[in-house]
Every structure is written in C-alpha cells, then in structure tokens.
Design a protein around this motif. Structure first.
Motif, PDB file in Angstrom:
ATOM      1  N   GLY A  66      55.251 -15.471  55.035  1.00 48.26           N
ATOM      2  CA  GLY A  66      55.877 -15.019  56.137  1.00 48.26           C
ATOM      3  C   GLY A  66      54.977 -16.007  56.881  1.00 48.26           C
ATOM      4  N   LEU A 115      53.888 -16.805  59.930  1.00 49.58           N
ATOM      5  CA  LEU A 115      52.310 -17.017  60.338  1.00 49.58           C
ATOM      6  C   LEU A 115      51.475 -17.810  59.195  1.00 49.58           C
ATOM      7  CD1 LEU A 115      51.475 -14.409  63.334  1.00 49.58           C
ATOM      8  CD2 LEU A 115      53.460 -16.671  63.550  1.00 49.58           C
ATOM      9  N   ASP A 140      51.543 -12.013  48.627  1.00 45.69           N
ATOM     10  CA  ASP A 140      52.463 -11.152  49.667  1.00 45.69           C
ATOM     11  C   ASP A 140      53.156 -10.854  48.342  1.00 45.69           C
ATOM     12  OD1 ASP A 140      53.605 -12.162  52.628  1.00 45.69           O
ATOM     13  OD2 ASP A 140      54.820 -11.257  51.039  1.00 45.69           O
ATOM     14  N   ILE A 141      54.281  -9.139  49.075  1.00 53.16           N
ATOM     15  CA  ILE A 141      55.073  -9.296  47.916  1.00 53.16           C
ATOM     16  C   ILE A 141      55.826  -9.996  47.693  1.00 53.16           C
ATOM     17  CG2 ILE A 141      56.998  -8.293  49.727  1.00 53.16           C
ATOM     18  CD1 ILE A 141      56.324  -5.324  48.162  1.00 53.16           C
ATOM     19  N   ASP A 172      51.270  -5.100  46.439  1.00 53.88           N
ATOM     20  CA  ASP A 172      52.392  -4.819  47.561  1.00 53.88           C
ATOM     21  C   ASP A 172      51.322  -3.882  47.974  1.00 53.88           C
ATOM     22  OD1 ASP A 172      54.258  -2.674  48.859  1.00 53.88           O
ATOM     23  OD2 ASP A 172      55.078  -1.994  47.435  1.00 53.88           O
ATOM     24  N   LEU A 173      51.290  -4.444  48.808  1.00 53.49           N
ATOM     25  CA  LEU A 173      50.141  -3.454  49.889  1.00 53.49           C
ATOM     26  C   LEU A 173      49.899  -1.790  50.559  1.00 53.49           C
ATOM     27  CD1 LEU A 173      50.737  -5.742  52.977  1.00 53.49           C
ATOM     28  CD2 LEU A 173      48.744  -5.460  52.158  1.00 53.49           C
ATOM     29  N   ALA A 174      51.135  -1.293  49.481  1.00 53.43           N
ATOM     30  CA  ALA A 174      51.246  -0.020  49.314  1.00 53.43           C
ATOM     31  C   ALA A 174      50.298   0.867  48.569  1.00 53.43           C
ATOM     32  CB  ALA A 174      52.732   0.788  49.423  1.00 53.43           C
ATOM     33  N   GLY A 185      52.946  -7.120  56.301  1.00 54.03           N
ATOM     34  CA  GLY A 185      53.366  -5.798  56.534  1.00 54.03           C
ATOM     35  C   GLY A 185      54.775  -5.984  57.406  1.00 54.03           C
ATOM     36  N   GLN A 186      55.278  -4.689  58.165  1.00 53.23           N
ATOM     37  CA  GLN A 186      56.607  -4.635  58.673  1.00 53.23           C
ATOM     38  C   GLN A 186      56.708  -5.700  60.245  1.00 53.23           C
ATOM     39  OE1 GLN A 186      59.782  -3.662  57.656  1.00 53.23           O
ATOM     40  NE2 GLN A 186      60.877  -4.612  59.569  1.00 53.23           N
ATOM     41  N   ASN A 196      54.590   1.550  54.999  1.00 55.91           N
ATOM     42  CA  ASN A 196      54.392   1.669  53.445  1.00 55.91           C
ATOM     43  C   ASN A 196      53.577   0.352  54.063  1.00 55.91           C
ATOM     44  OD1 ASN A 196      55.394   3.633  51.519  1.00 55.91           O
ATOM     45  ND2 ASN A 196      57.596   2.091  51.386  1.00 55.91           N
ATOM     46  N   SER A 199      47.035  -7.901  65.103  1.00 56.99           N
ATOM     47  CA  SER A 199      47.792  -6.283  65.886  1.00 56.99           C
ATOM     48  C   SER A 199      49.242  -6.917  66.297  1.00 56.99           C
ATOM     49  CB  SER A 199      46.901  -5.808  66.490  1.00 56.99           C
ATOM     50  OG  SER A 199      47.679  -5.144  67.587  1.00 56.99           O
ATOM     51  N   GLY A 216      50.689 -12.360  70.871  1.00 58.68           N
ATOM     52  CA  GLY A 216      52.284 -11.995  71.797  1.00 58.68           C
ATOM     53  C   GLY A 216      53.268 -12.793  71.246  1.00 58.68           C
ATOM     54  N   SER A 217      53.589 -13.909  71.170  1.00 66.22           N
ATOM     55  CA  SER A 217      54.531 -15.074  70.266  1.00 66.22           C
ATOM     56  C   SER A 217      54.186 -16.241  70.122  1.00 66.22           C
ATOM     57  CB  SER A 217      55.721 -14.755  70.813  1.00 66.22           C
ATOM     58  OG  SER A 217      56.089 -14.053  71.365  1.00 66.22           O
TER      59      SER A 217
HETATM   60  P1  NAI Z   1      56.723 -12.025  58.661  1.00 69.90           P
HETATM   61  O1  NAI Z   1      57.343 -10.978  58.350  1.00 69.90           O
HETATM   62  O2  NAI Z   1      57.697 -13.362  58.661  1.00 69.90           O
HETATM   63  O3  NAI Z   1      55.497 -12.029  57.672  1.00 69.90           O
HETATM   64  C1  NAI Z   1      55.117 -10.754  56.955  1.00 69.90           C
HETATM   65  C2  NAI Z   1      54.942 -10.889  55.466  1.00 69.90           C
HETATM   66  O4  NAI Z   1      54.464  -9.271  54.921  1.00 69.90           O
HETATM   67  C3  NAI Z   1      56.051 -10.791  55.009  1.00 69.90           C
HETATM   68  O5  NAI Z   1      55.714 -12.039  53.726  1.00 69.90           O
HETATM   69  C4  NAI Z   1      56.253  -9.694  53.739  1.00 69.90           C
HETATM   70  O6  NAI Z   1      57.142 -10.240  52.556  1.00 69.90           O
HETATM   71  C5  NAI Z   1      55.183  -9.625  53.292  1.00 69.90           C
HETATM   72  N1  NAI Z   1      55.452  -7.775  53.877  1.00 69.90           N
HETATM   73  C6  NAI Z   1      55.619  -6.651  54.719  1.00 69.90           C
HETATM   74  N2  NAI Z   1      55.795  -6.161  53.784  1.00 69.90           N
HETATM   75  C7  NAI Z   1      54.603  -5.346  52.180  1.00 69.90           C
HETATM   76  C8  NAI Z   1      54.190  -5.387  51.679  1.00 69.90           C
HETATM   77  N3  NAI Z   1      54.226  -3.597  51.497  1.00 69.90           N
HETATM   78  N4  NAI Z   1      53.357  -5.501  50.966  1.00 69.90           N
HETATM   79  C9  NAI Z   1      52.968  -6.832  50.849  1.00 69.90           C
HETATM   80  N5  NAI Z   1      53.878  -7.792  51.610  1.00 69.90           N
HETATM   81  C10 NAI Z   1      54.445  -6.904  52.612  1.00 69.90           C
HETATM   82  O7  NAI Z   1      55.866 -11.799  60.257  1.00 69.90           O
HETATM   83  P2  NAI Z   1      55.240 -12.413  60.462  1.00 69.90           P
HETATM   84  O8  NAI Z   1      55.907 -12.944  62.064  1.00 69.90           O
HETATM   85  O9  NAI Z   1      54.593 -14.179  60.093  1.00 69.90           O
HETATM   86  O10 NAI Z   1      53.974 -11.879  61.108  1.00 69.90           O
HETATM   87  C11 NAI Z   1      52.485 -11.770  60.425  1.00 69.90           C
HETATM   88  C12 NAI Z   1      51.539 -10.683  61.126  1.00 69.90           C
HETATM   89  O11 NAI Z   1      51.993 -10.426  62.775  1.00 69.90           O
HETATM   90  C13 NAI Z   1      52.595  -9.310  61.169  1.00 69.90           C
HETATM   91  O12 NAI Z   1      51.620  -8.025  61.048  1.00 69.90           O
HETATM   92  C14 NAI Z   1      52.877  -8.816  62.302  1.00 69.90           C
HETATM   93  O13 NAI Z   1      53.254  -8.499  63.261  1.00 69.90           O
HETATM   94  C15 NAI Z   1      52.075 -10.003  63.526  1.00 69.90           C
HETATM   95  N6  NAI Z   1      52.570 -10.468  64.666  1.00 69.90           N
HETATM   96  C16 NAI Z   1      53.250 -11.098  64.689  1.00 69.90           C
HETATM   97  C17 NAI Z   1      53.628 -11.398  65.542  1.00 69.90           C
HETATM   98  C18 NAI Z   1      54.385 -13.344  65.734  1.00 69.90           C
HETATM   99  O14 NAI Z   1      54.369 -14.101  66.543  1.00 69.90           O
HETATM  100  N7  NAI Z   1      54.648 -13.620  64.730  1.00 69.90           N
HETATM  101  C19 NAI Z   1      53.100 -11.385  67.305  1.00 69.90           C
HETATM  102  C20 NAI Z   1      52.568 -10.103  67.027  1.00 69.90           C
HETATM  103  C21 NAI Z   1      52.387  -9.513  65.578  1.00 69.90           C
END
Ligand code: NAI
Ligand code: 15L
Length: 265
Positions: free
Chosen positions: A11, A13, A32-33, A49-51, A71-72, A83, A108, A162-163
């Motif tokens: 993802g 981050l 990752d998935i 798959d984290l589920a 995750g989502q 999931n 979080s 935050g972001s």
């Molecule tokens: P993203 O959506 O780009 O990455 C999430 C990753 O989790 C994806 O690569 C996806 O394939 C994977 N994933 C989803 N469901 C899955 C599953 N069931 N099993 C295995 N992998 C799975 O999100 P991002 O922006 O990288 O965020 C990472 C984390 O940080 C998330 O938990 C998000 O809630 C949290 N977060 C991010 C923020 C941001 O500014 N980017 C702000 C606040 C929280």
C-alpha cells in the motif's frame, strides 16, 4: 532489529515505510494480499490474507516485531472492514501471542476521533467518536491491543495517523499532515525505548494548527522534524476557502464525517 514484519507493504504507507526504513532491520518481511514483485536488499515477501488466522500465525512466526499497516484504509463495505480490520487486527494480535512477539505498531487513524469538532484539542483521554465504519474498526483494533497488553503484556503503539502524504495539499491537511520521515522516525523510536506500554500517539508532524496533544506520550522521545507551516502559502493559494457553514469544516474527520452511510450508497 532482526526480523520485522510489515503488513500492508504493497500500500501507500507500506511503500513509503519500505523506503524510509531501508537498512534498519536485518530483515524486513513484507506482507500483503497483493503480490510485491520487486524486492530490495534485506526484504522478503510473504503473501497473506489477514482474514486467515492460520496463515497469519505462519506469517508472524520467527518475527521479533510487527508494523501492522494492512487492511481497509478508508470507508468501505462492512465485509471488507470485517476481513481486513476486525479479523485482520485480531489475527495479528492472536498470532503475536501464540508465537511470542512482544511489540507492535498498530496503524490506527484520526478517523477514530473524527466526529470531534475542529475547535477541540484531543489527547489520549478524549472519547472515541468515529466518523465512519472504518473509524469504528480502528477503535476495535485499539481495544484488542489494550486487551493483549493487559492480559499478555504485548506492548503497542497505537498511532492515530493523520494524513501521511509527501506534502499537505488542502487546508484540513495543514492540521493532520505527517511527513513520511516523521512517521518512520516514530516507528523507530517505538522499538528503541525500554517500556512502551499500550500508548496512543497522534501521528502528525509539528504543525502549528494541529488539533492533537501528544504530551502524555512524551516519554517516547519522538520529536517530529517537519511542519505543514512551510506549505501554508501554497495551500491557501490552491485550495479555495469554503463557506464557514460548510459541514465539512465542522469535524476533524472532514468528508468522512459528512458523507452518508456506506450501505445507502
Ligand atoms: P493502503 O490502502 O494504500 O494500503 C493498505 C494495504 O493493506 C493494501 O496494500 C492492501 O492490499 C492491504 N490489505 C487490505 N486488506 C487486506 C487483507 N485482508 N489481507 C492482507 N492485506 C490487505 O493504505 P495506506 O494509506 O497505506 O494505509 C496503511 C494503514 O495506515 C492502514 O491501516 C490505514 O488505515 C492507516 N492510515 C493511513 C493513513 C494515511 O494517511 N495513509 C492515515 C490514517 C491511517
Ligand atoms: C485515513 O485514515 C486514511 O487511511 C487516509 O487515506 C486519509 O484519508 C487520512 O485518514 C486522512 O484523514 O486524511
């Protein structure tokens, strides 16, 4: 650090943290998935798959620490949230208990408290006021972390991110922005200090208009180096002022708080 697991590694981050943490651990186990094809020195990849609890236990076995980003990551269907975030976070903690991992960074989100007004300054004692099902799932994750700390002494940094973007691109982000460098520094601090406990930290850079107070977590010794202040002029120029009555301006979560419920869309 010897063998560190990074979930959600494909993802946004995950990709940023791979870069920022390069060389920090002897081995960074990416998961990752979604498959990651290109690996750098010191990285390995395990699809998971984290589920799936059994798969997560196998994934965590042999790791010393976990950075749980997977995750989502925005509002979504209950099924996806269940999931990725409910089952996924529970499985990470349960796997950690079974194989003996003692410290976890949990990604979080500010959306756990997104229904607070922008006029409030929040800290770790502020009530959870999620602005979305997504935010609700982060509350679940934090409570799972607290339970695994109290009962099994697994320590967590509950980073209410935050972001995290290369730079803030709108007025809300001037308050919520965290640079990739500051986030990576925080992750590193979490694994350096002797005692972490189960600690909430708002993940924001040193922004002058921040809504969050991290003084309860000063023992972590994290001093964000970046600030949204240097981007203010650019943001003011490019992001038009909304009417002060616009509901999106009321809440810290912005559009997450004002959009309808997912099932109705
Ligand atoms: P993203 O959506 O780009 O990455 C999430 C990753 O989790 C994806 O690569 C996806 O394939 C994977 N994933 C989803 N469901 C899955 C599953 N069931 N099993 C295995 N992998 C799975 O999100 P991002 O922006 O990288 O965020 C990472 C984390 O940080 C998330 O938990 C998000 O809630 C949290 N977060 C991010 C923020 C941001 O500014 N980017 C702000 C606040 C929280
Ligand atoms: C989050 O929790 C999301 O994962 C991210 O995509 C952004 O929307 C961020 O919050 C934010 O509030 O800007």
């Amino acid at each position: 650090m010897k063998r560190v697991l990074l979930t959600g590694a494909a993802g946004t981050l995950g990709t940023a943290m791979r870069k920022a943490l390069a060389g920090w651990a002897e081995e960074l186990v990416l998961s990752d998935i979604v498959t990651i094809e290109t690996l750098n020195a010191g990285e390995s990849f395990i699809a998971c798959d984290l589920a799936d609890l059994n798969a997560v236990v196998d994934l965590v076995r042999g790791c010393d620490a976990i950075i749980h980003l997977g995750g989502q990551s925005i509002e979504g269907t209950f099924e996806n949230i269940m999931n990725g975030n409910l089952k996924g976070t529970y499985h990470i903690y349960e796997a950690a208990r079974q194989v003996g991992v003692k410290r976890i960074v949990f990604a979080s989100s500010n959306h756990l408290t997104g229904f607070h007004s922008r006029e409030e300054r929040l800290n770790d004692k502020s009530p959870m006021r999620p602005d979305s099902l997504y935010g609700v799932s982060k509350g679940f994750g934090e409570l799972v972390a607290q339970y695994y700390f109290d009962k099994f002494a697994i320590e967590s940094a509950l980073i209410r991110i935050g972001s995290c973007l290369p730079k803030p691109t709108n007025r809300r982000l001037l308050s919520t922005w965290i640079s990739e460098r500051d986030l990576a520094d925080l992750v590193k601090r979490v694994f350096i200090i002797n005692r972490l406990g189960c600690t909430v930290i708002y993940g924001a850079s040193n922004n002058p208009c921040s809504w969050w107070d991290n003084s309860h977590a000063s023992f972590i010794g994290w001093y964000p180096k970046d600030s949204s202040a240097v981007f203010e002029e650019e943001v003011f120029r490019n992001d038009p002022l909304l009417s002060p009555d616009d509901p999106v301006l009321l809440y810290q979560g912005g559009a997450f708080a004002t959009t309808g419920h997912f099932e109705d869309v």
